[in-house]
Scaffold this motif. Structure first.
Motif, PDB file in Angstrom:
ATOM      1  N   ILE A 138       0.863  -1.191   0.000  1.00 18.82           N
ATOM      2  CA  ILE A 138       0.000   0.000   0.000  1.00 18.82           C
ATOM      3  C   ILE A 138       0.891   1.230   0.000  1.00 18.82           C
ATOM      4  N   THR A 139       0.642   2.153  -0.913  1.00 22.29           N
ATOM      5  CA  THR A 139       1.381   3.410  -0.896  1.00 22.29           C
ATOM      6  C   THR A 139       0.851   4.274   0.234  1.00 22.29           C
ATOM      7  N   MET A 140       1.738   4.730   1.127  1.00 26.73           N
ATOM      8  CA  MET A 140       1.260   5.561   2.231  1.00 26.73           C
ATOM      9  C   MET A 140       1.535   7.031   2.000  1.00 26.73           C
ATOM     10  N   ASP A 141       2.625   7.350   1.294  1.00 25.91           N
ATOM     11  CA  ASP A 141       2.931   8.758   1.084  1.00 25.91           C
ATOM     12  C   ASP A 141       3.877   8.903  -0.093  1.00 25.91           C
ATOM     13  N   ILE A 153       6.032   2.791   1.329  1.00 28.54           N
ATOM     14  CA  ILE A 153       5.163   1.660   1.031  1.00 28.54           C
ATOM     15  C   ILE A 153       5.056   0.765   2.251  1.00 28.54           C
ATOM     16  N   HIS A 154       3.815   0.439   2.628  1.00 25.57           N
ATOM     17  CA  HIS A 154       3.639  -0.609   3.635  1.00 25.57           C
ATOM     18  C   HIS A 154       3.641  -1.935   2.911  1.00 25.57           C
ATOM     19  N   TRP A 155       4.606  -2.804   3.273  1.00 23.20           N
ATOM     20  CA  TRP A 155       4.830  -4.037   2.523  1.00 23.20           C
ATOM     21  C   TRP A 155       4.623  -5.198   3.481  1.00 23.20           C
ATOM     22  N   ILE A 156       3.805  -6.164   3.082  1.00 25.73           N
ATOM     23  CA  ILE A 156       3.466  -7.257   3.989  1.00 25.73           C
ATOM     24  C   ILE A 156       4.632  -8.209   4.169  1.00 25.73           C
ATOM     25  N   ASN A 157       5.568  -8.244   3.198  1.00 21.79           N
ATOM     26  CA  ASN A 157       6.695  -9.162   3.295  1.00 21.79           C
ATOM     27  C   ASN A 157       7.979  -8.373   3.029  1.00 21.79           C
ATOM     28  N   ALA A 158       8.404  -7.599   4.018  1.00 20.01           N
ATOM     29  CA  ALA A 158       9.535  -6.706   3.809  1.00 20.01           C
ATOM     30  C   ALA A 158      10.839  -7.499   3.820  1.00 20.01           C
ATOM     31  N   ALA A 159      11.098  -8.194   2.700  1.00 19.55           N
ATOM     32  CA  ALA A 159      12.299  -9.028   2.627  1.00 19.55           C
ATOM     33  C   ALA A 159      13.547  -8.167   2.460  1.00 19.55           C
ATOM     34  N   GLU A 160      13.404  -7.051   1.748  1.00 17.47           N
ATOM     35  CA  GLU A 160      14.546  -6.171   1.508  1.00 17.47           C
ATOM     36  C   GLU A 160      14.282  -4.838   2.194  1.00 17.47           C
TER      37      GLU A 160
ATOM     38  N   ILE B  86      -6.927   6.030   3.563  1.00 14.46           N
ATOM     39  CA  ILE B  86      -7.177   5.391   4.857  1.00 14.46           C
ATOM     40  C   ILE B  86      -5.860   5.054   5.541  1.00 14.46           C
ATOM     41  N   ALA B  87      -4.883   4.504   4.751  1.00 11.22           N
ATOM     42  CA  ALA B  87      -3.604   4.125   5.352  1.00 11.22           C
ATOM     43  C   ALA B  87      -2.893   5.349   5.910  1.00 11.22           C
ATOM     44  N   LYS B  88      -2.910   6.434   5.132  1.00 11.96           N
ATOM     45  CA  LYS B  88      -2.207   7.642   5.573  1.00 11.96           C
ATOM     46  C   LYS B  88      -2.878   8.228   6.812  1.00 11.96           C
TER      47      LYS B  88
END
Lengths: 183, 114
Positions: A138-141, A153-160, B86-88
């Motif tokens: 999800i892009t947050m900003d 980016i909120h990343w569910i699998n932040a491997a890197e 919503i996330a922000k």
């Protein structure tokens, strides 16, 4: 607020009118021949689209109005919307569904910052929307630092966690195609 | 043809179910939003494409198929904008990511600025 130029107004008006035709179902009426009822609907549609374009053209089109009429760009847009993006979407959906059903939660969520090579407004927002639509990111900003654009980016699998590697993993082939469309 | 439509709608129901299960199982609100994107993309698109095929091939109603297509386009264009907002907003409101979050570079950068 900058004033809308005439080409921008014209293009907004045309797009509104095309959507009017599609939604009222008038597009198939046009093929069976036009009667007086059709003319009423068409005139009403034209009036509404002119009115809507007067107010919204300056928000809708900021750059060159006839940009997408270049056949190569239009072809790239179609290819992106019909093949490249759905493929990324399906891959990410399957991955996310597996994570939801997995008996053991193997989650490594994280908020990472990735760079983008895009410069145009439309390209940036299209890439941000593509990233948000892909399940798992999800892009947050969006911020601009030193002339370069960065996404959080909120990343569910932040491997890197390294910016370049995480960017390559998240954006995949999407950025390359968006650059072909908008730059 | 009917079988293809059933398969499409079945696949989209499967993904919508996966999204709901994920929403119930994920640890924090950001991860739940990730899971709900499952419903918002393939969950909806499968039903819409199935509906387009049904109205075009079984009902022979071109107008209905076109309207469904326009609906799909508008849905895909507008859905991510609300997700992003919503996330922000959740982050600005101070909702913390869960404990096993690996890294939070947004927080680090906000602290640098402050």
């Amino acid at each position: 607020m900058k004033k809308a130029k005439f080409p921008a107004f014209l293009v907004t008006c045309l797009i509104c009118f095309v959507f009017w035709l599609l939604i009222t179902g008038e597009i198939s009426g046009l093929f069976d021949g036009i009667d007086s009822g059709d003319i009423e609907i068409l005139v009403a549609g034209a009036a509404v689209s002119i009115l809507a374009a007067l107010f919204s053209a300056r928000f809708f089109i900021h750059e060159k109005a006839f940009y997408l009429l270049n056949p190569r760009r239009f072809f790239c847009l179609l290819l992106y919307c019909l093949i490249i993006f759905p493929w990324e979407l399906i891959k990410a959906n399957v991955d996310m569904a597996c994570r939801a059903f997995a008996p053991k939660k193997n989650l490594k969520p994280g908020i990472v910052k990735i760079p983008s090579a895009l410069t145009s407004e439309y390209g940036l927002s299209m890439l941000a929307n593509s990233i948000t639509l892909t399940p798992g990111t999800i892009t947050m900003d969006i911020v601009e630092e030193n002339g370069k654009n960065w996404y959080y980016i909120h990343w569910i699998n932040a491997a890197e966690q390294d910016a370049e590697k995480a960017g390559a993993a998240i954006k995949g082939t999407m950025e390359k195609w968006i650059r072909r469309i908008w730059e | 043809m009917m079988i293809a439509i059933y398969i499409l709608i079945g696949i989209s129901l499967l993904f919508a179910f996966a999204g709901v299960v994920g929403m119930l199982r994920m640890p924090d609100s950001y991860s739940r939003m990730q899971s709900s994107t499952n419903i918002a993309t393939l969950g909806v698109l499968g039903v819409i494409i199935g509906g387009i095929l049904y109205s075009a091939c079984i009902l022979k109603d071109a107008n209905m198929a076109i309207k469904l297509g326009v609906m799909g386009v508008f849905y895909i264009v507008t859905a991510p904008i609300s997700g992003h907002a919503i996330a922000k907003a959740a982050y600005a409101h101070g909702i913390k990511p869960c404990e096993n979050t690996v890294c939070d570079q947004l927080k680090e950068d906000l602290e640098d600025e402050a």
